[in-house]
Design a protein around this motif. Structure first.
Motif, PDB file in Angstrom:
ATOM      1  N   GLY A   1       0.784  -1.223   0.000  1.00  0.00           N
ATOM      2  CA  GLY A   1       0.000   0.000   0.000  1.00  0.00           C
ATOM      3  C   GLY A   1       0.814   1.270   0.000  1.00  0.00           C
ATOM      4  N   GLU A   2       2.151   1.153   0.060  1.00  0.00           N
ATOM      5  CA  GLU A   2       2.993   2.350   0.132  1.00  0.00           C
ATOM      6  C   GLU A   2       4.016   2.442  -0.998  1.00  0.00           C
ATOM      7  OE1 GLU A   2       4.800   3.022   3.920  1.00  0.00           O
ATOM      8  OE2 GLU A   2       3.117   2.160   5.026  1.00  0.00           O
ATOM      9  N   PHE A   3       4.747   1.354  -1.211  1.00  0.00           N
ATOM     10  CA  PHE A   3       5.875   1.462  -2.136  1.00  0.00           C
ATOM     11  C   PHE A   3       6.258   0.101  -2.667  1.00  0.00           C
ATOM     12  CE2 PHE A   3      10.515   1.137  -2.754  1.00  0.00           C
ATOM     13  CZ  PHE A   3      10.708   2.121  -3.727  1.00  0.00           C
ATOM     14  N   LYS A   4       6.608   0.080  -3.943  1.00  0.00           N
ATOM     15  CA  LYS A   4       7.238  -1.089  -4.539  1.00  0.00           C
ATOM     16  C   LYS A   4       8.275  -0.577  -5.535  1.00  0.00           C
ATOM     17  CE  LYS A   4       6.654  -5.266  -7.297  1.00  0.00           C
ATOM     18  NZ  LYS A   4       5.739  -6.159  -8.025  1.00  0.00           N
ATOM     19  N   GLY A   5       9.511  -0.906  -5.290  1.00  0.00           N
ATOM     20  CA  GLY A   5      10.542  -0.427  -6.197  1.00  0.00           C
ATOM     21  C   GLY A   5      11.916  -0.913  -5.797  1.00  0.00           C
ATOM     22  N   ARG A   6      12.911  -0.342  -6.446  1.00  0.00           N
ATOM     23  CA  ARG A   6      14.279  -0.791  -6.262  1.00  0.00           C
ATOM     24  C   ARG A   6      14.856  -0.238  -4.959  1.00  0.00           C
ATOM     25  NH1 ARG A   6      18.281   0.520 -11.091  1.00  0.00           N
ATOM     26  NH2 ARG A   6      18.025   2.636 -10.277  1.00  0.00           N
ATOM     27  N   LEU A   7      15.336  -1.147  -4.103  1.00  0.00           N
ATOM     28  CA  LEU A   7      16.023  -0.744  -2.880  1.00  0.00           C
ATOM     29  C   LEU A   7      17.506  -0.558  -3.158  1.00  0.00           C
ATOM     30  CD1 LEU A   7      15.945  -0.249   0.196  1.00  0.00           C
ATOM     31  CD2 LEU A   7      16.276  -2.726   0.497  1.00  0.00           C
ATOM     32  N   PHE A   8      18.113  -1.513  -3.875  1.00  0.00           N
ATOM     33  CA  PHE A   8      19.498  -1.409  -4.298  1.00  0.00           C
ATOM     34  C   PHE A   8      19.585  -1.823  -5.768  1.00  0.00           C
ATOM     35  CE2 PHE A   8      19.876  -2.479   0.280  1.00  0.00           C
ATOM     36  CZ  PHE A   8      20.505  -1.314   0.709  1.00  0.00           C
ATOM     37  N   LYS A   9      20.408  -1.120  -6.515  1.00  0.00           N
ATOM     38  CA  LYS A   9      20.531  -1.456  -7.923  1.00  0.00           C
ATOM     39  C   LYS A   9      21.661  -2.452  -8.163  1.00  0.00           C
ATOM     40  CE  LYS A   9      23.523   2.470  -9.146  1.00  0.00           C
ATOM     41  NZ  LYS A   9      23.664   3.640 -10.027  1.00  0.00           N
ATOM     42  N   LYS A  10      21.556  -3.106  -9.298  1.00  0.00           N
ATOM     43  CA  LYS A  10      22.581  -4.041  -9.727  1.00  0.00           C
ATOM     44  C   LYS A  10      23.937  -3.338  -9.757  1.00  0.00           C
ATOM     45  CE  LYS A  10      22.538  -4.997 -14.102  1.00  0.00           C
ATOM     46  NZ  LYS A  10      22.161  -5.564 -15.413  1.00  0.00           N
ATOM     47  N   GLY A  11      24.961  -4.005  -9.209  1.00  0.00           N
ATOM     48  CA  GLY A  11      26.285  -3.421  -9.173  1.00  0.00           C
ATOM     49  C   GLY A  11      26.590  -2.670  -7.901  1.00  0.00           C
TER      50      GLY A  11
ATOM     51  N   PRO B   1      18.573  -2.770   6.103  1.00  0.00           N
ATOM     52  CA  PRO B   1      17.586  -2.733   5.022  1.00  0.00           C
ATOM     53  C   PRO B   1      17.451  -4.064   4.283  1.00  0.00           C
ATOM     54  CG  PRO B   1      18.872  -0.723   4.999  1.00  0.00           C
ATOM     55  CD  PRO B   1      19.523  -1.637   5.993  1.00  0.00           C
ATOM     56  N   LEU B   2      18.558  -4.774   4.088  1.00  0.00           N
ATOM     57  CA  LEU B   2      18.488  -6.074   3.421  1.00  0.00           C
ATOM     58  C   LEU B   2      17.761  -7.094   4.291  1.00  0.00           C
ATOM     59  CD1 LEU B   2      22.077  -6.195   1.873  1.00  0.00           C
ATOM     60  CD2 LEU B   2      19.924  -6.223   0.592  1.00  0.00           C
ATOM     61  N   LEU B   3      18.045  -7.089   5.584  1.00  0.00           N
ATOM     62  CA  LEU B   3      17.335  -7.994   6.494  1.00  0.00           C
ATOM     63  C   LEU B   3      15.845  -7.671   6.534  1.00  0.00           C
ATOM     64  CD1 LEU B   3      19.921  -8.107   9.422  1.00  0.00           C
ATOM     65  CD2 LEU B   3      19.331 -10.010   7.887  1.00  0.00           C
ATOM     66  N   SER B   4      15.499  -6.369   6.401  1.00  0.00           N
ATOM     67  CA  SER B   4      14.088  -5.970   6.474  1.00  0.00           C
ATOM     68  C   SER B   4      13.272  -6.481   5.290  1.00  0.00           C
ATOM     69  CB  SER B   4      13.978  -4.448   6.560  1.00  0.00           C
ATOM     70  OG  SER B   4      14.280  -3.836   5.317  1.00  0.00           O
ATOM     71  N   ILE B   5      13.945  -6.828   4.198  1.00  0.00           N
ATOM     72  CA  ILE B   5      13.212  -7.392   3.056  1.00  0.00           C
ATOM     73  C   ILE B   5      13.410  -8.907   2.992  1.00  0.00           C
ATOM     74  CG2 ILE B   5      13.275  -5.245   1.723  1.00  0.00           C
ATOM     75  CD1 ILE B   5      15.533  -6.464   0.027  1.00  0.00           C
ATOM     76  N   GLY B   6      13.857  -9.477   4.099  1.00  0.00           N
ATOM     77  CA  GLY B   6      13.924 -10.929   4.213  1.00  0.00           C
ATOM     78  C   GLY B   6      15.157 -11.567   3.633  1.00  0.00           C
ATOM     79  N   LYS B   7      16.236 -10.808   3.520  1.00  0.00           N
ATOM     80  CA  LYS B   7      17.441 -11.340   2.898  1.00  0.00           C
ATOM     81  C   LYS B   7      18.463 -11.745   3.966  1.00  0.00           C
ATOM     82  CE  LYS B   7      15.917 -10.586  -1.268  1.00  0.00           C
ATOM     83  NZ  LYS B   7      15.539 -11.723  -2.146  1.00  0.00           N
ATOM     84  N   GLU B   8      18.342 -12.960   4.478  1.00  0.00           N
ATOM     85  CA  GLU B   8      19.351 -13.496   5.391  1.00  0.00           C
ATOM     86  C   GLU B   8      20.603 -13.905   4.621  1.00  0.00           C
ATOM     87  OE1 GLU B   8      19.446 -13.774   8.626  1.00  0.00           O
ATOM     88  OE2 GLU B   8      17.389 -13.194   9.164  1.00  0.00           O
ATOM     89  N   HIS B   9      20.384 -14.354   3.388  1.00  0.00           N
ATOM     90  CA  HIS B   9      21.486 -14.709   2.501  1.00  0.00           C
ATOM     91  C   HIS B   9      21.265 -14.005   1.161  1.00  0.00           C
ATOM     92  CE1 HIS B   9      21.559 -17.954   5.461  1.00  0.00           C
ATOM     93  NE2 HIS B   9      22.834 -18.161   5.124  1.00  0.00           N
ATOM     94  N   ILE B  10      22.325 -13.620   0.500  1.00  0.00           N
ATOM     95  CA  ILE B  10      22.212 -12.980  -0.818  1.00  0.00           C
ATOM     96  C   ILE B  10      23.272 -13.547  -1.744  1.00  0.00           C
ATOM     97  CG2 ILE B  10      21.255 -10.821   0.084  1.00  0.00           C
ATOM     98  CD1 ILE B  10      24.026  -9.591  -0.235  1.00  0.00           C
ATOM     99  N   TYR B  11      23.012 -13.389  -3.034  1.00  0.00           N
ATOM    100  CA  TYR B  11      24.030 -13.703  -4.029  1.00  0.00           C
ATOM    101  C   TYR B  11      24.910 -12.470  -4.226  1.00  0.00           C
ATOM    102  CZ  TYR B  11      21.757 -18.047  -5.414  1.00  0.00           C
ATOM    103  OH  TYR B  11      21.232 -19.311  -5.419  1.00  0.00           O
ATOM    104  N   VAL B  12      26.202 -12.683  -4.317  1.00  0.00           N
ATOM    105  CA  VAL B  12      27.133 -11.596  -4.608  1.00  0.00           C
ATOM    106  C   VAL B  12      27.950 -11.976  -5.836  1.00  0.00           C
ATOM    107  CG1 VAL B  12      27.263 -10.748  -2.238  1.00  0.00           C
ATOM    108  CG2 VAL B  12      28.863 -12.519  -3.019  1.00  0.00           C
ATOM    109  N   LEU B  13      28.472 -10.928  -6.458  1.00  0.00           N
ATOM    110  CA  LEU B  13      29.230 -11.113  -7.692  1.00  0.00           C
ATOM    111  C   LEU B  13      30.715 -11.220  -7.366  1.00  0.00           C
ATOM    112  CD1 LEU B  13      29.066 -11.047 -10.855  1.00  0.00           C
ATOM    113  CD2 LEU B  13      29.484  -8.582 -10.665  1.00  0.00           C
ATOM    114  N   GLU B  14      31.326 -12.245  -7.877  1.00  0.00           N
ATOM    115  CA  GLU B  14      32.772 -12.387  -7.745  1.00  0.00           C
ATOM    116  C   GLU B  14      33.427 -11.820  -8.995  1.00  0.00           C
ATOM    117  OE1 GLU B  14      33.526 -16.541  -6.943  1.00  0.00           O
ATOM    118  OE2 GLU B  14      33.592 -16.128  -4.789  1.00  0.00           O
ATOM    119  N   MET B  15      34.142 -10.727  -8.814  1.00  0.00           N
ATOM    120  CA  MET B  15      34.763 -10.044  -9.942  1.00  0.00           C
ATOM    121  C   MET B  15      36.156 -10.610 -10.185  1.00  0.00           C
ATOM    122  SD  MET B  15      34.157  -7.436 -12.084  1.00  0.00           S
ATOM    123  CE  MET B  15      33.146  -6.227 -11.236  1.00  0.00           C
ATOM    124  N   PRO B  16      36.368 -11.257 -11.322  1.00  0.00           N
ATOM    125  CA  PRO B  16      37.720 -11.759 -11.617  1.00  0.00           C
ATOM    126  C   PRO B  16      38.710 -10.599 -11.714  1.00  0.00           C
ATOM    127  CG  PRO B  16      36.069 -12.684 -13.116  1.00  0.00           C
ATOM    128  CD  PRO B  16      35.407 -11.572 -12.385  1.00  0.00           C
TER     129      PRO B  16
END
Length: 333
Positions: free
Chosen positions: A30-40, A50-65
């Motif tokens: 009823g208030e907001f739906k959108g991007r919290l953090f952008k790719k990269g 903020p990540l925990l508040s959207i249910g993210k106990e674990h996340i995927y991260v990018l391994e940069m060669p």
């Protein structure tokens, strides 16, 4: 071959300093739906709650060669490498950086360079057609890399390639404020039998680009009379002379001969663009003299509209500019 980025799952509290491979969405019913953090985005300590508040106990991260850069940095570097004056760059969005006009002017784009850059693996560089009028906010080009990450050496290769071309790959040239003299020919207009319709059209086109028609003078279908009016403007030091009417092959049409008769160097009489094929471009020293066909009166876009912006941007028209209008020059069947 472009290397694919690798992702791994980590506890969110251990993700500080690591890069997100995709957008993170926040939903507040009823208030907001959108991007919290952008790719990269590189995760900081302040991002954990903020990540925990959207249910993210674990996340995927990018391994940069080692030796690779992210698409956003790559897009910014490409855009900076190709851009000249009169442009602003947008922030990256989904890896894409756009180049927008910061002023009114003429879009100048090096077509050969655009093709050369797009032969480089993993590069996408897209532009509008050049030599068009643009205004602030108009998008001239956009760029991105195809993969999510790319070897930095590829971007360095592109930056070096850009330096091999003369001048910027893309820019907006400002229009100069020029004084324009208008000679209208034709016995029917000179005698007052019919009203002149060239004048208002020409004034609108010239003034829209920041220049001024200093005067409009009339001449009958007489070569010497037309020459006299052209000479009068040249003697007064105008920057451009436009001669309307009398451009066909009828016996009474004297304009081409009069333009040549003032000692002007004729670049070409006739161009393969329709409408506007009977255009003449000539130069008396540095002053362009154009013979305008009747289509300019009633057609919204003719060969005159192709060359007027270029002349008012300070460019000199050559014969090949006119002959190349055949390809894509059919504007009205």
């Amino acid at each position: 071959m472009v290397e694919k980025p690798k992702m791994r799952e980590v506890p969110v509290r251990e993700a500080i300093g690591m890069m997100l491979p995709h957008d993170m969405t926040q939903i507040l019913p009823g208030e907001f739906k959108g991007r919290l953090f952008k790719k990269g985005h590189v995760v900081t300590e302040a991002d954990i709650e903020p990540l925990l508040s959207i249910g993210k106990e674990h996340i995927y991260v990018l391994e940069m060669p080692e030796g690779f850069i992210h698409e956003e940095e790559a897009g910014i570097r490409i855009a900076k490498a190709v851009s000249g004056q009169g442009l602003t760059l947008t922030p990256p969005y989904e890896g894409k950086v756009s180049m927008k006009a910061s002023r009114t002017g003429l879009a100048k784009i090096n077509e050969e360079a655009v093709h050369a850059l797009n032969t480089l693996e993993g590069i996408a560089f897209s532009t509008m057609y050049g030599d068009q009028i643009v205004h602030p906010g108009h998008t001239l080009a956009a760029t991105r890399i195809i993969p999510l990450i790319i070897e930095e050496t590829r971007i360095i290769e592109l930056e070096q390639l850009v330096k091999q071309f003369d001048g910027p790959i893309i820019q907006v040239k400002s229009f100069e404020e020029k004084r324009v003299g208008l000679v209208t020919t034709g016995g029917e207009v000179f005698s007052g039998r019919i009203a002149d319709k060239f004048g208002p059209v020409i004034r609108n086109k010239v003034e829209a680009l920041g220049s001024t028609v200093v005067d409009q003078r009339f001449a009958p279908d007489d070569k010497e009379a037309i020459e006299q009016q052209i000479h009068s403007f040249l003697d007064e030091g105008v920057d451009l002379v436009l001669v309307t009417g009398g451009m066909s092959v009828d016996p009474d049409d004297r304009t081409p001969g009069a333009i040549a008769g003032v000692g002007a160097e004729v670049v070409r009489y006739g161009t393969p663009m329709l409408p506007g094929s009977m255009l003449m471009v000539a130069y008396k020293g540095e002053v362009p003299i154009l013979g305008l066909p009747g289509a300019v009166m009633h057609e919204p876009f003719t060969s005159f509209d192709v060359f007027l912006p270029r002349i008012l941007a300070g460019e000199r028209i050559v014969a090949s500019d006119m002959t190349r209008l055949g390809y894509g020059g059919l504007r009205k069947c």
